[in-house]
Design an enzyme around this catalytic site. Structure first.
Site, PDB file in Angstrom:
ATOM      1  N   LYS A   1      91.289  46.560  -8.154  1.00 30.20           N
ATOM      2  CA  LYS A   1      92.644  46.963  -7.776  1.00 30.20           C
ATOM      3  C   LYS A   1      93.603  46.444  -8.838  1.00 30.20           C
ATOM      4  CE  LYS A   1      95.699  46.661  -3.683  1.00 30.20           C
ATOM      5  NZ  LYS A   1      95.756  46.167  -2.290  1.00 30.20           N
TER       6      LYS A   1
ATOM      7  N   SER B   1      96.972  49.464   0.980  1.00 27.70           N
ATOM      8  CA  SER B   1      97.356  49.701  -0.403  1.00 27.70           C
ATOM      9  C   SER B   1      96.177  49.737  -1.362  1.00 27.70           C
ATOM     10  CB  SER B   1      98.338  48.617  -0.862  1.00 27.70           C
ATOM     11  OG  SER B   1      97.712  47.345  -0.899  1.00 27.70           O
TER      12      SER B   1
ATOM     13  N   SER C   1      95.496  46.274   4.138  1.00 29.78           N
ATOM     14  CA  SER C   1      95.268  47.037   2.911  1.00 29.78           C
ATOM     15  C   SER C   1      93.817  47.142   2.466  1.00 29.78           C
ATOM     16  CB  SER C   1      96.098  46.447   1.767  1.00 29.78           C
ATOM     17  OG  SER C   1      97.464  46.696   1.980  1.00 29.78           O
TER      18      SER C   1
END
Length: 549
Positions: free
Chosen positions: A168, A240, A264
């Site tokens: 990420k 996210s 997330s």
């Protein structure tokens, strides 16, 4: 100028009521009594917090007087032979890390071939998914060649050696852009790797891509667009950790690393039909990762199977001096452990209401079939969302300069439920209410400790608001895994409904994966993984792939 009328208007935000005389008194000495507390940011003696400055107070999920975690360190991965390497590249791409690692270790599959395969897939499917922010081709090929050379020379580092992964894009990578998915940071290039990145490099893993996240770790829209769900390209991947969810589900990486503050990892794992492991708060260091909330942020694996997640967790666990909340911990995992007799708590009312589905209810039956024991549990009917004040305040503090300088206006998403509006609103939250929410947090942690005297694991609908909020604030570990499939007649979204842009509808409805979540005791990821593997085998749905990938 602060006047009595200023207080009269402010009372509406603070939900207090002063008399006219009290307003006059408060305004009269404001400059002397309260204004000095703002000197830090208004001057003349301004104090700028460095990005590395952490709060003096630290959330400890282990309550005083209680012990947490297993008594021993033990890690026993499965020993089964994965069989021959498939002839089809697609079959290789969707193989688990558990399988890939055995092929790489035995030199039946080279890291270079595997890395080249994933790089090609990342490029081919990027236009559909928008899950990649930076492809790290040169680094990946160099790491793959090194892995092949080391393994040929008998220097095998472990199950992640030679395995391509995606991070990420809030994990710092030395000399490689780390953008937070946000316009103001598009050109940000850190000089040092995050602690988790260093550990994966040391494990011999191969970084193939920095994957997308919703800007500043919210939902699934970043400066390059919206990351889409491989199972349903008309809807976002959720966030996210959108890129890790989409790339892992589509077979573009062996595994990925996501982060969670309030859902997330859980939410994109649900939407994209993968396994997401949110570790206990403090187990995995966040040094070199973007800070949203010091007392809430967690980093964890996103994989295609439960055992894969544990292989990754073992490599990234352990304290780091740069993260004051990271602590030493033990990990006790036996892939062959029996589950008979494990007590699995569930909330009866939740199983009858949205967002629970027939898949959730069937999961409870599977618990019985594999020999675990369902146990009814309950929680007080408290306003758990009140604790979100802590998240909003910490997030607004982490991005104070971006808020006050107007930099938030550069973000693509400017809707009411996006960070720009929330961070501005947070400037008007009450510090008194922050302390009260913090006190409530400890009471909630006590309730969770009580429940875990009754059960070994909790089985919950993954997106049930109460438990998602509670366990993120208490720091308990969670494991989300695919349990079946449901039909959806409308695209789903993390964002509040927008009448001007209605979501696509489907007739007939579309078939998409659906998962459940297991919550474990603090630092007891091994038990939820053991339960998860038993359920994964019973359901036998983890291997189905999104069409078209």
């Amino acid at each position: 100028m602060v006047s009595a009328s200023t207080f009269a208007e402010g009372e509406k935000l603070m939900q207090v009521q002063l008399t006219p005389a009290e307003r006059e008194t408060a305004a009269g000495n404001w400059r002397k009594s309260m204004a000095p507390v703002y000197e830090r940011r208004t001057g003349p003696r301004k104090f700028a917090c460095a990005a590395s400055d952490q709060p003096a107070t630290r959330w400890d999920p282990v309550l005083p007087g209680l012990k947490a975690g297993p008594e021993r360190d033990r890690f026993l991965r499965s020993r089964s032979d994965p069989g021959p390497v498939p002839a089809n590249d697609q079959d290789i791409a969707f193989a688990s890390v558990t399988q890939l690692s055995r092929w790489v270790e035995s030199r039946r599959l080279s890291s270079t071939r595997l890395t080249t395969l994933y790089l090609e897939r990342l490029e081919r499917f990027q236009p559909k998914l928008r899950c990649v922010i930076t492809l790290t081709r040169d680094l990946a090929l160099a790491q793959a060649r090194k892995a092949d050379d080391e393994i040929a020379a008998g220097r095998y580092r472990g199950p992640l050696h030679g395995i391509p992964w995606g991070g990420k894009d809030l994990l710092d990578t030395a000399g490689i852009a780390t953008t937070y998915g946000a316009e103001p940071y598009r050109d940000r290039i850190p000089g040092e790797d995050a602690a988790v990145v260093k550990r994966l490099h040391e494990a011999g893993a191969v970084l193939v891509a920095k994957l997308s996240l919703g800007a500043l770790a919210l939902n699934d829209i970043w400066f390059g667009g919206q990351t889409m769900n491989p199972w349903l390209l008309e809807e976002g991947a959720s966030g996210s950790s959108a890129g890790p969810g989409a790339a892992t589900a589509a077979g573009l990486v062996g595994f990925s690393i996501g982060s969670e503050t309030g859902g997330s990892i859980v939410s994109p794992s649900m939407r994209c039909g993968i396994t997401g492991l949110r570790p206990t708060y403090g187990r995995v260091p966040r040094t070199g990762a973007m800070t949203l909330c010091w007392s809430l942020d967690k980093l964890g694996p996103m994989t295609r199977t439960v055992e894969d997640a544990m292989l990754v967790l073992q490599a990234i666990s352990g304290p780091d001096a740069g993260d004051l909340a990271s602590v030493p911990s033990r990990l006790d995992f036996d892939s062959g452990a029996a589950v008979e007799g494990l007590r699995v708590g569930y909330f009866p009312g939740w199983m009858k209401e949205n967002p629970a589905t027939d898949v959730d209810r069937a999961a409870l039956e599977t618990v019985r079939k594999v020999g675990m024991v369902p146990v009814e549990v309950s929680l007080p009917d408290w306003p758990y969302d009140s604790m979100m004040l802590i998240l909003f305040a910490e997030g607004a503090a982490a991005f104070e300069e971006l808020t006050l300088s107007g930099g938030l206006r550069q973000l693509k998403a400017q809707v009411p439920d996006a960070w720009p509006n929330i961070f501005r609103q947070a400037r008007f939250l009450s510090a008194v209410d922050f302390v009260q929410a913090d006190r409530m947090r400890r009471r909630v942690a006590q309730e969770m400790a009580r429940i875990f005297t009754q059960v070994d694991v909790l089985l919950v609908p993954s997106l049930r608001d109460e438990i998602l909020t509670i366990t993120n604030f208490t720091g308990h570990p969670s494991l989300t895994l695919r349990a079946g499939f449901v039909q959806v007649a409308e695209a789903r979204s993390d964002w509040a409904p927008d009448p001007a842009n209605p979501l696509p509808k489907f007739s007939p409805p579309r078939r998409v994966p659906h998962g459940v979540t297991l919550i474990g005791r603090l630092f007891d990821e091994g038990t939820i993984a053991t339960a998860g593997m038993a359920l994964e085998r019973a359901w036998n749905v983890a291997g189905e792939r999104p069409p078209g990938f």
